[in-house]
Design a protein around this motif. Structure first.
Motif, mmCIF file in Angstrom:
data_model
loop_
_atom_site.group_PDB
_atom_site.id
_atom_site.type_symbol
_atom_site.label_atom_id
_atom_site.label_comp_id
_atom_site.label_asym_id
_atom_site.label_seq_id
_atom_site.Cartn_x
_atom_site.Cartn_y
_atom_site.Cartn_z
ATOM 1 N N CYS A 132 0.810 -10.456 -2.844
ATOM 2 C CA CYS A 132 1.692 -9.423 -2.834
ATOM 3 C C CYS A 132 1.630 -8.217 -3.136
ATOM 4 N N ASN A 133 1.064 -8.068 -4.327
ATOM 5 C CA ASN A 133 0.663 -6.944 -4.896
ATOM 6 C C ASN A 133 -0.715 -6.321 -4.025
ATOM 7 N N MET A 134 -1.362 -7.338 -3.715
ATOM 8 C CA MET A 134 -2.489 -6.498 -2.934
ATOM 9 C C MET A 134 -1.948 -5.643 -1.634
ATOM 10 N N VAL A 135 -1.380 -6.574 -0.527
ATOM 11 C CA VAL A 135 -0.969 -6.610 -0.033
ATOM 12 C C VAL A 135 -0.069 -5.150 0.744
ATOM 13 N N ALA A 136 0.736 -4.924 -0.747
ATOM 14 C CA ALA A 136 1.531 -4.163 -0.987
ATOM 15 C C ALA A 136 0.440 -2.648 -0.683
ATOM 16 N N LYS A 137 -0.546 -2.990 -1.888
ATOM 17 C CA LYS A 137 -1.223 -2.052 -2.456
ATOM 18 C C LYS A 137 -2.100 -1.640 -1.395
ATOM 19 N N HIS A 138 -2.430 -2.771 -0.273
ATOM 20 C CA HIS A 138 -3.541 -1.849 0.420
ATOM 21 C C HIS A 138 -2.231 -1.522 1.563
ATOM 22 N N ALA A 139 -1.454 -1.979 2.048
ATOM 23 C CA ALA A 139 -0.708 -0.592 3.293
ATOM 24 C C ALA A 139 0.016 0.907 2.905
ATOM 25 N N ALA A 140 0.202 0.621 1.377
ATOM 26 C CA ALA A 140 0.337 2.187 0.967
ATOM 27 C C ALA A 140 -1.144 3.081 1.024
ATOM 28 N N ALA A 196 -3.491 2.125 3.517
ATOM 29 C CA ALA A 196 -3.742 2.958 4.706
ATOM 30 C C ALA A 196 -3.088 3.836 5.211
ATOM 31 N N ASN A 197 -1.534 3.950 4.737
ATOM 32 C CA ASN A 197 -0.224 4.536 4.769
ATOM 33 C C ASN A 197 -1.256 6.365 4.761
ATOM 34 N N SER A 198 -1.514 6.218 3.209
ATOM 35 C CA SER A 198 -1.758 7.947 3.089
ATOM 36 C C SER A 198 -3.409 7.930 3.666
ATOM 37 N N LEU A 199 -4.342 6.779 3.932
ATOM 38 C CA LEU A 199 -5.629 7.187 4.877
ATOM 39 C C LEU A 199 -5.380 8.331 5.762
ATOM 40 N N ARG A 200 -4.372 7.025 6.945
ATOM 41 C CA ARG A 200 -3.660 7.527 7.780
ATOM 42 C C ARG A 200 -3.420 8.815 8.237
#
Length: 131
Positions: free
Chosen positions: A111-119, A121-125
């Motif tokens: 769950c933590n990894m998925v949330a971190k990954h999404a964050a 992804a957003n900042s890279l976008r």
């Protein structure tokens, strides 16, 4: 902090027993490697003796004994190959156990990894848009 999802709660309850099991399994695998390595050493000594005998028998032109010795030599060499393969498999398994021990000790909830990954992804976008 530690994730409070059900998966993580379950894992936290089992973490130490996983680590113990894996550590025990790893110890057993290493003991097997030692045992099989000793068997291999004995086989290699037998092969040396057989090769020596074969050399002597060949010079005595005792064909029957020499070919019996050759057959035994091939058998022992095949046994060695089997033992070598077993040692390779055991070593790979031991490595995997070590890796699993590390994973179980350091595992954090996906769950933590998925949330971190999404964050990320957003900042890279965002950064890609601004570039």
């Amino acid at each position: 902090g530690v994730c409070s999802c059900d998966l993580m709660k379950l894992f936290e309850q089992k973490r130490s027993s996983y680590t113990q099991e894996m550590t025990q399994a790893h110890r057993e695998t290493n003991e097997s490697i030692k045992k099989v390595s000793e068997q291999l050493k004995k086989k290699e000594q037998e092969i040396d003796i057989l090769q020596d005998s074969l050399t002597k028998l060949s010079s005595l032109t005792n064909r029957a004994l020499a070919s019996a010795c050759e057959v035994e030599l091939r058998n022992q060499e095949a046994e060695c190959k089997k033992l070598e393969a077993l040692i390779r498999d055991l070593a790979a398994h031991a490595q995997h156990s070590e890796w699993l021990v590390r994973v179980t000790q350091t595992w954090s909830c996906p769950c933590n990894m998925v949330a971190k990954h999404a964050a990320t992804a957003n900042s890279l976008r965002l950064r890609a848009k601004q570039a």
